[in-house]
Design a protein around this motif. Structure first.
Motif, mmCIF file in Angstrom:
data_model
loop_
_atom_site.group_PDB
_atom_site.id
_atom_site.type_symbol
_atom_site.label_atom_id
_atom_site.label_comp_id
_atom_site.label_asym_id
_atom_site.label_seq_id
_atom_site.Cartn_x
_atom_site.Cartn_y
_atom_site.Cartn_z
ATOM 1 N N ASP A 44 60.833 -15.009 7.891
ATOM 2 C CA ASP A 44 59.548 -14.414 8.269
ATOM 3 C C ASP A 44 58.544 -14.502 7.129
ATOM 4 O OD1 ASP A 44 60.398 -13.579 10.831
ATOM 5 O OD2 ASP A 44 61.459 -11.903 9.900
ATOM 6 N N GLY A 45 57.273 -14.612 7.479
ATOM 7 C CA GLY A 45 56.200 -14.577 6.492
ATOM 8 C C GLY A 45 56.016 -15.865 5.718
ATOM 9 N N CYS A 46 56.465 -16.988 6.241
ATOM 10 C CA CYS A 46 56.325 -18.275 5.557
ATOM 11 C C CYS A 46 55.276 -19.133 6.248
ATOM 12 C CB CYS A 46 57.654 -19.009 5.568
ATOM 13 S SG CYS A 46 58.944 -18.140 4.688
ATOM 14 N N LEU A 47 54.904 -20.204 5.594
ATOM 15 C CA LEU A 47 53.991 -21.150 6.229
ATOM 16 C C LEU A 47 54.676 -21.748 7.451
ATOM 17 C CD1 LEU A 47 52.670 -23.033 3.080
ATOM 18 C CD2 LEU A 47 51.437 -21.375 4.479
ATOM 19 N N PRO A 48 54.020 -21.780 8.580
ATOM 20 C CA PRO A 48 54.673 -22.267 9.795
ATOM 21 C C PRO A 48 54.876 -23.773 9.847
ATOM 22 C CG PRO A 48 52.395 -21.730 10.236
ATOM 23 C CD PRO A 48 52.670 -21.295 8.818
ATOM 24 N N ASN A 49 54.195 -24.516 8.986
ATOM 25 C CA ASN A 49 54.315 -25.973 9.027
ATOM 26 C C ASN A 49 55.171 -26.541 7.908
ATOM 27 O OD1 ASN A 49 52.430 -25.344 6.992
ATOM 28 N ND2 ASN A 49 51.567 -27.394 7.133
ATOM 29 N N THR A 50 55.775 -25.672 7.088
ATOM 30 C CA THR A 50 56.524 -26.120 5.925
ATOM 31 C C THR A 50 57.968 -25.645 6.014
ATOM 32 O OG1 THR A 50 54.514 -25.997 4.598
ATOM 33 C CG2 THR A 50 56.580 -26.108 3.398
ATOM 34 N N LEU A 51 58.885 -26.545 5.719
ATOM 35 C CA LEU A 51 60.302 -26.245 5.774
ATOM 36 C C LEU A 51 60.939 -26.680 4.468
ATOM 37 C CD1 LEU A 51 62.709 -25.378 7.644
ATOM 38 C CD2 LEU A 51 62.944 -27.809 8.164
ATOM 39 N N ASN A 52 61.677 -25.782 3.823
ATOM 40 C CA ASN A 52 62.405 -26.117 2.614
ATOM 41 C C ASN A 52 63.880 -25.909 2.911
ATOM 42 O OD1 ASN A 52 63.694 -25.989 -0.019
ATOM 43 N ND2 ASN A 52 61.629 -25.857 -0.866
ATOM 44 N N ILE A 53 64.640 -27.009 2.887
ATOM 45 C CA ILE A 53 66.062 -26.949 3.191
ATOM 46 C C ILE A 53 66.865 -27.595 2.070
ATOM 47 C CG2 ILE A 53 65.781 -26.971 5.698
ATOM 48 C CD1 ILE A 53 66.513 -29.995 5.608
ATOM 49 N N SER A 54 68.157 -27.302 2.050
ATOM 50 C CA SER A 54 69.100 -27.989 1.174
ATOM 51 C C SER A 54 70.234 -28.497 2.042
ATOM 52 C CB SER A 54 69.658 -27.045 0.111
ATOM 53 O OG SER A 54 68.651 -26.654 -0.791
ATOM 54 N N ILE A 55 70.719 -29.691 1.731
ATOM 55 C CA ILE A 55 71.877 -30.258 2.411
ATOM 56 C C ILE A 55 72.985 -30.353 1.370
ATOM 57 C CG2 ILE A 55 72.797 -32.208 3.721
ATOM 58 C CD1 ILE A 55 69.888 -32.892 4.485
ATOM 59 N N ASP A 56 74.082 -29.611 1.593
ATOM 60 C CA ASP A 56 75.183 -29.589 0.640
ATOM 61 C C ASP A 56 75.678 -30.996 0.320
ATOM 62 O OD1 ASP A 56 75.137 -26.839 0.569
ATOM 63 O OD2 ASP A 56 76.821 -26.580 1.953
ATOM 64 N N GLY A 57 75.922 -31.239 -0.966
ATOM 65 C CA GLY A 57 76.505 -32.505 -1.400
ATOM 66 C C GLY A 57 75.510 -33.624 -1.610
#
Length: 164
Positions: A76-89
């Protein structure tokens, strides 16, 4: 759910059904208690020539890498057009080198070219391995469902093919 009435949202959905066989989607109670349940989905309202809005949804990246994709940051409360993810390995900078056709980043512009954990992600308590795997994706105003698919496919291929 991250949301903005005029720009779109990122949320988790699932395929569970109620007793009337209607899909629960974002209303599934397991989403609140089980972080591995469901998949992350992008929903973007696109402008159209008519007065109606056209909503596109794309999800399933977590289905391709079960248990390996993590959302970095609050829902909640983040920019709706931005995604920050991590992929293990997978190191974020190696993944981006394997897919030069995608314009994305692994951190802020002020740390461009450096391969070290993001200070922001570190302050949030993320381990260095997850911070180094971070990938930041943004949707522009005119992004389409095809644009999202053209981004997900090479990322998936690079991860599965060992090119990253």
């Amino acid at each position: 759910m991250r949301s903005s009435a005029d720009r779109g949202r990122v949320c988790r959905r699932c395929g569970c059904r109620d007793h009337q066989r209607s899909q629960l989607g974002t209303r599934c109670p397991r989403l609140a208690t089980d972080r591995t349940h469901g998949t992350w989905t992008f929903a973007v309202d696109l402008p159209s020539p008519s007065a109606k809005r056209t909503t596109i949804r794309r999800g399933g990246l977590t289905d391709r890498f079960p248990g390996r994709i993590h959302l970095n940051g609050p829902v909640d409360g983040c920019l709706p057009n931005t995604l920050n993810i991590s992929i293990d390995g997978i190191q974020g900078h190696e993944l981006l080198e394997a897919v030069p056709q995608i314009a994305a980043s692994t951190g802020s512009a002020c740390h461009s070219g450096e391969h070290q954990p993001s200070p922001v992600l570190s302050v949030m308590g993320l381990p260095d391995s997850r911070s180094l795997a971070a990938l930041r994706l943004s949707l522009g105003r005119w992004a389409t469902a095809d644009d999202i698919d053209r981004t997900v496919e090479p990322l998936t291929a690079a991860c599965l093919g060992g090119n990253a």
